[in-house]
Design an enzyme around this catalytic site. Structure first.
Site, PDB file in Angstrom:
ATOM      1  N   LYS A 193       0.848  -1.199   0.000  1.00  0.00           N
ATOM      2  CA  LYS A 193       0.000   0.000   0.000  1.00  0.00           C
ATOM      3  C   LYS A 193       0.881   1.247   0.000  1.00  0.00           C
ATOM      4  O   LYS A 193       1.583   1.524   0.967  1.00  0.00           O
ATOM      5  CB  LYS A 193      -0.887   0.048   1.256  1.00  0.00           C
ATOM      6  CG  LYS A 193      -1.937   1.151   1.140  1.00  0.00           C
ATOM      7  CD  LYS A 193      -2.627   1.451   2.452  1.00  0.00           C
ATOM      8  CE  LYS A 193      -1.958   2.531   3.243  1.00  0.00           C
ATOM      9  NZ  LYS A 193      -1.884   3.846   2.571  1.00  0.00           N
ATOM     10  N   GLU A 269       9.920   0.895  10.656  1.00  0.00           N
ATOM     11  CA  GLU A 269      10.929   1.953  10.528  1.00  0.00           C
ATOM     12  C   GLU A 269      10.196   3.256  10.793  1.00  0.00           C
ATOM     13  O   GLU A 269       9.379   3.690   9.978  1.00  0.00           O
ATOM     14  CB  GLU A 269      11.547   1.876   9.131  1.00  0.00           C
ATOM     15  CG  GLU A 269      12.905   2.511   9.061  1.00  0.00           C
ATOM     16  CD  GLU A 269      12.822   3.913   8.533  1.00  0.00           C
ATOM     17  OE1 GLU A 269      12.672   4.825   9.383  1.00  0.00           O
ATOM     18  OE2 GLU A 269      12.878   4.099   7.323  1.00  0.00           O
ATOM     19  N   CYS A 303      13.234  10.584   7.935  1.00  0.00           N
ATOM     20  CA  CYS A 303      13.186  10.053   9.304  1.00  0.00           C
ATOM     21  C   CYS A 303      14.521  10.225  10.000  1.00  0.00           C
ATOM     22  O   CYS A 303      14.581  10.334  11.214  1.00  0.00           O
ATOM     23  CB  CYS A 303      12.774   8.599   9.271  1.00  0.00           C
ATOM     24  SG  CYS A 303      13.815   7.629   8.209  1.00  0.00           S
ATOM     25  N   GLU A 400       9.330  14.772  16.676  1.00  0.00           N
ATOM     26  CA  GLU A 400       9.734  14.813  15.269  1.00  0.00           C
ATOM     27  C   GLU A 400       8.889  15.868  14.537  1.00  0.00           C
ATOM     28  O   GLU A 400       7.661  15.784  14.539  1.00  0.00           O
ATOM     29  CB  GLU A 400       9.509  13.448  14.629  1.00  0.00           C
ATOM     30  CG  GLU A 400       9.959  13.379  13.191  1.00  0.00           C
ATOM     31  CD  GLU A 400       9.829  11.978  12.606  1.00  0.00           C
ATOM     32  OE1 GLU A 400       8.715  11.431  12.584  1.00  0.00           O
ATOM     33  OE2 GLU A 400      10.851  11.438  12.156  1.00  0.00           O
TER      34      GLU A 400
HETATM   35  N1  LIG Z   1       9.778   7.223   9.248  1.00  0.00           N
HETATM   36  C1  LIG Z   1       9.455   7.905   8.164  1.00  0.00           C
HETATM   37  O1  LIG Z   1      10.138   7.854   7.164  1.00  0.00           O
HETATM   38  C2  LIG Z   1       8.184   8.677   8.162  1.00  0.00           C
HETATM   39  C3  LIG Z   1       7.710   9.283   9.299  1.00  0.00           C
HETATM   40  N2  LIG Z   1       6.545   9.992   9.254  1.00  0.00           N
HETATM   41  C4  LIG Z   1       6.124  10.705  10.468  1.00  0.00           C
HETATM   42  O2  LIG Z   1       4.722  10.578  10.634  1.00  0.00           O
HETATM   43  C5  LIG Z   1       4.127  11.872  10.721  1.00  0.00           C
HETATM   44  C6  LIG Z   1       2.714  11.801  10.184  1.00  0.00           C
HETATM   45  O3  LIG Z   1       2.718  11.444   8.809  1.00  0.00           O
HETATM   46  P1  LIG Z   1       1.585  10.462   8.266  1.00  0.00           P
HETATM   47  O4  LIG Z   1       1.575  10.478   6.801  1.00  0.00           O
HETATM   48  O5  LIG Z   1       0.314  10.764   8.961  1.00  0.00           O
HETATM   49  O6  LIG Z   1       2.176   9.048   8.760  1.00  0.00           O
HETATM   50  P2  LIG Z   1       1.490   7.642   8.820  1.00  0.00           P
HETATM   51  O7  LIG Z   1       2.355   6.762   9.645  1.00  0.00           O
HETATM   52  O8  LIG Z   1       0.063   7.750   9.231  1.00  0.00           O
HETATM   53  O9  LIG Z   1       1.508   7.167   7.287  1.00  0.00           O
HETATM   54  C7  LIG Z   1       2.426   6.284   6.729  1.00  0.00           C
HETATM   55  C8  LIG Z   1       1.690   5.156   6.039  1.00  0.00           C
HETATM   56  O10 LIG Z   1       0.917   4.465   7.004  1.00  0.00           O
HETATM   57  C9  LIG Z   1      -0.413   4.325   6.542  1.00  0.00           C
HETATM   58  N3  LIG Z   1      -1.333   4.223   7.683  1.00  0.00           N
HETATM   59  C10 LIG Z   1      -1.926   5.233   8.369  1.00  0.00           C
HETATM   60  N4  LIG Z   1      -2.717   4.732   9.340  1.00  0.00           N
HETATM   61  C11 LIG Z   1      -2.621   3.388   9.286  1.00  0.00           C
HETATM   62  C12 LIG Z   1      -3.188   2.323  10.033  1.00  0.00           C
HETATM   63  N5  LIG Z   1      -4.025   2.525  11.045  1.00  0.00           N
HETATM   64  N6  LIG Z   1      -2.834   1.054   9.723  1.00  0.00           N
HETATM   65  C13 LIG Z   1      -1.970   0.813   8.716  1.00  0.00           C
HETATM   66  N7  LIG Z   1      -1.423   1.772   7.959  1.00  0.00           N
HETATM   67  C14 LIG Z   1      -1.724   3.055   8.229  1.00  0.00           C
HETATM   68  C15 LIG Z   1      -0.617   5.541   5.666  1.00  0.00           C
HETATM   69  O11 LIG Z   1      -1.712   5.372   4.809  1.00  0.00           O
HETATM   70  C16 LIG Z   1       0.723   5.614   4.955  1.00  0.00           C
HETATM   71  O12 LIG Z   1       0.755   4.699   3.874  1.00  0.00           O
HETATM   72  C17 LIG Z   1       5.084  12.777   9.964  1.00  0.00           C
HETATM   73  O13 LIG Z   1       4.940  14.114  10.349  1.00  0.00           O
HETATM   74  C18 LIG Z   1       6.389  12.201  10.390  1.00  0.00           C
HETATM   75  O14 LIG Z   1       6.732  12.675  11.662  1.00  0.00           O
HETATM   76  C19 LIG Z   1       5.801  10.100   8.097  1.00  0.00           C
HETATM   77  C20 LIG Z   1       6.225   9.521   6.944  1.00  0.00           C
HETATM   78  C21 LIG Z   1       7.491   8.780   6.881  1.00  0.00           C
HETATM   79  N1  BAL Z   2      12.443   6.567   6.086  1.00  0.00           N
HETATM   80  C1  BAL Z   2      13.546   6.194   5.336  1.00  0.00           C
HETATM   81  C2  BAL Z   2      14.701   7.092   5.238  1.00  0.00           C
HETATM   82  C3  BAL Z   2      14.446   8.544   5.468  1.00  0.00           C
HETATM   83  O1  BAL Z   2      13.313   9.030   5.587  1.00  0.00           O
HETATM   84  O2  BAL Z   2      15.448   9.229   5.535  1.00  0.00           O
END
Ligand SMILES: NC(=O)C1=CN([C@@H]2O[C@H](COP(=O)(O)OP(=O)(O)OC[C@H]3O[C@@H](n4cnc5c(N)ncnc54)[C@H](O)[C@@H]3O)[C@@H](O)[C@H]2O)C=CC1
Ligand code: BAL
Length: 500
Positions: A193, A269, A303, A400
């Site tokens: 997804k 992650e 991240c 974050e």
């Molecule tokens: N570690 C990383 O690379 C990332 C961290 N983030 C963090 O998350 C914050 C919020 O961003 P969002 O887009 O709301 O993150 P999110 O964690 O909600 O979204 C990431 C993915 O998870 C899916 N998702 C959302 N709710 C879910 C559920 N209940 N069960 C399964 N999948 C689900 C979303 O549709 C998307 O594909 C950002 O401000 C940032 O701090 C966001 C994106 C990437």
């Molecule tokens: N989440 C994978 C690596 C990055 O956001 O920098």
């Protein structure tokens, strides 16, 4: 009728048209969702709707899982030799290379990142990742384990089966390749997804998956919301493993869903608040440039972003002078302009979230050293922002932000900076700048983080593991370690002479 996305790029950096179906990709075909529903695709540079894509529901997840299980049993999994899996992954990488400019343009359009970054970092990184795992496809062997002369014992690394992969919007194709690379190399079938915020590039990849020659049902892509498709995947009894990148909040929900249902294996992650420690003896110009890359790369939407910058008192003033000048010189603008370094944040939601953090920093008494506001009048642009005069309990120091917002903190001694660096719920990455190798390694070993970069930052390699300590996650992606996310170890005992 499955819809089509078509976009004509007539930009200084890329000219061409990208056209592809917008349905769900199940069993090698684009199909309509069971329940008719779409989401808008929004260009973050001007907040305009540029198309619609179909989104699925739990019923589509059921269909995709069944198809993926059939493919695993009949045309993939243990039916296909590792060398053959390697050839297909290599072919997919070749196809990405042939279509690299278009894929980069889609990332730039949908995420808002500079086209040059999308082309040189994202797409080249994807190709390298798939080629790296192509090489592993016939090399991930088990062991022969000596017991005694009357027994032969050995292990096999077997694919898990149907795996679910849920990816975010900050690096859509990079995250897709970090996940499908090791999963396909080891013989699993996939239900993936993409983020609902950036659905385009994964759809474009579907026809490349077919062109590469993957049997139908090996890779299935379901666009959709996290609360429906993501949740259904996490709860699904037919999915034996979920790999997720995104927020810590959602990571928790996925683990809870796995615990409530089939105890599927989960790798996460998640977020970070990575310290970047700059000692007095650092090569200052390099430290400034890397620190800027650490926090501003991908508009802070990384991240591993080096969002807490600790600078030793002896070079603090000089560092701030140069870091401020560097930050103020960054060019913000249209991702397709060749001079653009920073495009918009990905969405209105993320824009609001970051602006709320900036407001909270101001209210808590931190000083806005530069930036702190919107850039321009349309789209989701935010000025590169530096906070000083911060205290450890402030939200901008603890949480974050995922935007171009750094907090800079002055420190004096080594022990104190290690304590402050580790004073976080996260443990994803960190960086240390010094010319003293003893100091660098001493501090590196004390930092609680999955990655320590010395004299660089935000600089992953496909063959080096990446992942977090503490609430930054579970498991490692990239490198050989990622293969363990997608294999079950089976021990086979052959009795050659033991009598009962
Ligand atoms: N570690 C990383 O690379 C990332 C961290 N983030 C963090 O998350 C914050 C919020 O961003 P969002 O887009 O709301 O993150 P999110 O964690 O909600 O979204 C990431 C993915 O998870 C899916 N998702 C959302 N709710 C879910 C559920 N209940 N069960 C399964 N999948 C689900 C979303 O549709 C998307 O594909 C950002 O401000 C940032 O701090 C966001 C994106 C990437
Ligand atoms: N989440 C994978 C690596 C990055 O956001 O920098």
């Amino acid at each position: 009728m499955v819809g089509t996305f078509s976009y004509k790029f007539d930009t200084p950096t890329f000219k061409g048209t990208s056209t592809f179906p917008t349905g769900l990709f199940i069993n090698g075909k684009f199909v309509d969702p069971v329940e008719d529903a779409t989401i808008d695709v929004i260009n973050p540079t001007n907040a305009k709707v540029i198309g619609k894509v179909a989104i699925g529901s739990s019923r589509d997840v059921d269909i995709a899982v069944k198809v993926a299980q059939d493919a695993f049993d009949k045309s993939w999994g243990l039916n296909v030799a590792g060398s053959e899996r390697g050839k297909l992954l290599w072919k997919l990488a070749d196809l990405m290379e042939q279509n690299a400019d278009e894929l980069a343009a889609l990332e730039a359009l949908d995420v808002g990142k500079a086209y040059s970054v999308a082309r040189n970092f994202d797409i080249n990184g994807c190709i390298a990742t798939l080629r790296y795992y192509a090489g592993w496809s016939d090399k991930d062997h088990g062991q022969t384990i000596e017991t005694d002369e009357n027994k032969l014992a050995y292990t096999r690394h077997e694919p898990i089966g149907v795996v679910g992969q849920i990816i975010p919007w900050n690096l859509p194709l990079v995250m897709m390749c970090w996940k499908i690379g090791p999963a396909l190399a080891t013989g699993n079938t996939i239900v993936l997804k993409p983020s609902e915020v950036t659905p385009l590039s994964a759809l474009r990849m579907c026809s490349l998956v077919n062109e590469a020659g993957y049997p139908a049902g090996v890779v299935n892509i379901i666009n959709g919301l996290g609360s429906t498709v993501g949740q259904a995947m996490s709860e699904h009894m037919g999915i034996e493993k979920i790999a997720f990148t995104g927020s810590t909040v959602t990571g928790r929900k996925i683990m809870e869903a796995a615990a409530r249902t089939n105890l599927k294996n989960v790798t996460l992650e998640l977020g970070g608040k990575s310290p970047n420690i700059i000692f007095d003896d650092a090569e200052i110009e390099q430290a400034v440039k890397w620190a800027a890359h650490g926090i501003y790369f991908n508009h802070g939407q990384a991240c591993a972003a080096g969002s807490r910058i600790f600078v030793q008192a002896g070079i603090y003033d000089e560092f701030m002078k140069r870091f401020t000048a560097h930050s103020q010189a960054l060019t913000l603008g249209d991702p397709f302009e060749p001079t653009t370094y920073q495009g918009p944040q990905v969405s209105q939601t993320q824009f609001d979230r970051i602006m709320n953090y900036i407001d909270s920093g101001k209210k808590d008494g931190a000083k806005v050293h530069i930036g702190g506001g919107r850039h321009g009048s349309e789209g989701y642009f935010i000025q590169p922002t530096i906070f000083t005069n911060c205290r450890p309990e402030m939200k901008i120091v603890k949480e974050e932000i995922f935007g171009p917002v750094a907090v800079v903190i002055k420190f004096t001694d080594e022990e104190d900076v290690v304590r402050q660096a580790n004073d976080t719920a996260y443990g994803l990455a960190s960086a240390i700048f010094t010319q003293n190798i003893n100091l660098a390694l001493r501090v590196a070993h004390k930092i609680q983080a999955g990655t320590v970069w010395i004299n660089c930052t935000n600089f992953p390699e496909v063959n080096v593991p990446f992942g977090g300590y503490k609430q930054s996650g579970i498991g490692r992606e990239l490198g050989e370690y990622a293969l363990r996310n997608y294999t079950a170890v089976k021990a086979v005992h052959v009795n050659l002479g033991h009598k009962m």
